[in-house]
Scaffold this active site. Structure first.
Site: not given
Ligand code: ARG
Length: 492
Positions: A158, A279
């Site tokens: 999980h 970026s």
């Protein structure tokens, strides 16, 4: 463009360029142009052997075909005003050598068996390349597993800290999954590598052809027996796409791990700059784009499979032109899978893993609580569920130390554990991360010995796969070079 020899008899009228582009499979047919020449050569050799085609005509056709084989399919044949590459090649061939010779190429066959023979030839080559890429991928995973058998890290369920394991164990998990992808494709190959040639339109032909002969010349391991099935079925392609989709789902998961691990929060890995981008506005950024694209390619693969499968499902027997629309999905899927797995090899081989960060996280989130519960079972005879409840309650109440455990044990059973001999030292030992891994000696577990045994076994398994793959590749290339050698022999 030479006149389209296929259309000229039955149909009249010019077709608008748009319509021809719409109907043509030429773009995707670039993938099968070379295969088409091999199929043509084998077909002519068989026609000659069966005395359906005389020596002189066979020689004329073969020398033209061998020239194309040596020099590559001429660009003129790829004009997408032809319906497909088969029409393109036949038309340019007839223009080059004349109809008296060139016009005999298509005796006893149809584009329906021709195209699917080409597809199977090309796909078989792609499968072999994909299997090779999978061998490399498994190799790099095993090398990293051997390097990292002592690198303790948190295992997750999980995506929460669950139990400590090792990086080697993680590598071996993926290696095993990719080995199953190898097996699936290996088996699919047998169903792909069969010859539909001689099925003609679907009902075979009245000429005394020999289907086994062309199958053998082209390195197929047998026939797609029923001639209707031979031209109509594409389940061989669906099967490969399904296998590749499954493989890409695993690759995507691996990428997902790398994406998360390379994030500043986790810091388990640094990917090589080559696999990252930055970026346009944030000068500090290093983004794991290759892994992200690969994660998305898994979705594209599923799309390719879905499109291909849906194309076939409503078609009446036998050939329908819809089948042409399936083929680009096949080549796209094959291309994406092959390049993804090749890039994945390099991305893993150049990644820098950070054992310190991994070890620092391995014990967090009470990740050894199971070990503590197991110790209570082993040393104090508690039922596992009781021990699980006590440890769970201690976690809820604070930390996993002796006083908290005693308190929890009292709450759960009415008596503490100290009075039964539990000490702070025993608790500390049970919670030790390395100890936790060392005790997980079951087959396939993360303990050092288990991992070493697994690495050894997996390497042997991989070697066997590599050897069988080499044999298979040699069989194909042997058959094809014999075909070309024999064709040259006939021409001389
Ligand atoms: N280009 C077609 C395909 O990819 C093969 C040609 C069969 N055409 C036909 N009209 N029967 O399936």
């Amino acid at each position: 463009m030479q006149g389209d020899v296929v259309r000229r008899g039955r149909l009249t009228g010019e077709r608008a360029g748009d319509m021809m582009h719409f109907l043509s499979s030429m773009k995707a047919d670039r993938c099968i142009a070379d295969a088409d020449i091999l199929v043509d050569i084998a077909h002519v050799m068989m026609l000659n052997k069966q005395k359906i085609l005389g020596d002189e005509h066979a020689r004329g056709l073969l020398s033209a075909l061998l020239q194309i084989y040596d020099e590559g399919v001429p660009e003129a044949a790829f004009d997408d005003r032809y319906e497909d590459i088969h029409a393109g090649i036949e038309s340019t061939l007839i223009a080059a050598v004349g109809e008296e010779v060139g016009g005999r190429l298509h005796i006893g066959r149809s584009r329906n068996d021709e195209v699917v023979t080409c597809m199977r030839l090309r796909l078989r080559e792609d499968i072999l390349k994909q299997l090779t890429a999978l061998v490399r991928l498994r190799e790099v995973l095993l090398t990293l597993a051997e390097e990292h058998h002592g690198t303790v890290m948190p295992g997750f369920t999980h995506f929460q800290h669950a139990q400590p394991t090792t990086l080697a164990h993680w590598m071996l998990a993926y290696e095993q999954a990719f080995a199953r992808d190898f097996d699936r494709l290996w088996e699919a190959y047998d169903r792909v590598n069969r010859s539909p040639l001689g099925a003609a339109a679907f009902a075979s032909t009245t000429y005394p052809i020999n289907r086994e002969l062309t199958a053998g010349m082209l390195g197929f391991s047998g026939l797609v027996e029923n001639t209707m099935d031979a031209v109509a079925s594409r389940d061989f392609a669906l099967e490969v796409l399904a296998d590749l989709t499954i493989m890409m789902a695993t690759a995507s998961r691996l990428c997902d791990d790398l994406i998360l691990w390379s994030s500043g929060f986790i810091g388990f890995v640094t990917l090589d700059d080559a696999f990252c981008s930055t970026s346009s506005i944030m000068p500090q950024k290093k983004n794991p784009d290759t892994a992200e694209i690969m994660r998305a390619k898994a979705a594209s693969l599923l799309g390719s499979f879905t499109a291909a499968c849906a194309t076939t499902k409503g078609l009446p027997m036998s050939y329908n032109r819809d089948l042409q629309e399936l083929t680009p999905s096949l080549w796209r899927g094959v291309w994406d899978a092959k390049h993804s797995s090749r890039l994945l090899v390099d991305m893993l081989a150049t990644a820098r893993f950070h054992p310190d960060r991994m070890e620092a996280e391995a014990g967090k989130g009470n990740s050894t609580a199971t070990d503590l519960a197991d110790m209570l079972v082993r040393d104090y005879g508690l039922p596992f569920r009781t021990a699980h409840t006590i440890v769970g309650r201690a976690v809820q109440n604070g930390t996993l130390d002796l006083p908290t455990l005693d308190e929890a044990a009292k709450e759960v059973t009415g008596t503490d554990l100290s009075s039964r001999g539990l000490t702070a030292e025993k608790v500390r030992d049970a919670l030790d991360v390395r100890q936790s891994v060392a005790l997980r000696k079951a087959r396939g577990g993360p303990a050092e010995l288990s991992v070493k045994v697994a690495c050894q076994e997996r390497k042997e398994h991989l070697q066997k796969d590599q050897d069988s793959l080499d044999e298979r590749m040699a069989a194909v290339s042997g058959a094809l070079s014999r075909l070309i050698r024999d064709a040259r022999g006939l021409v001389q």
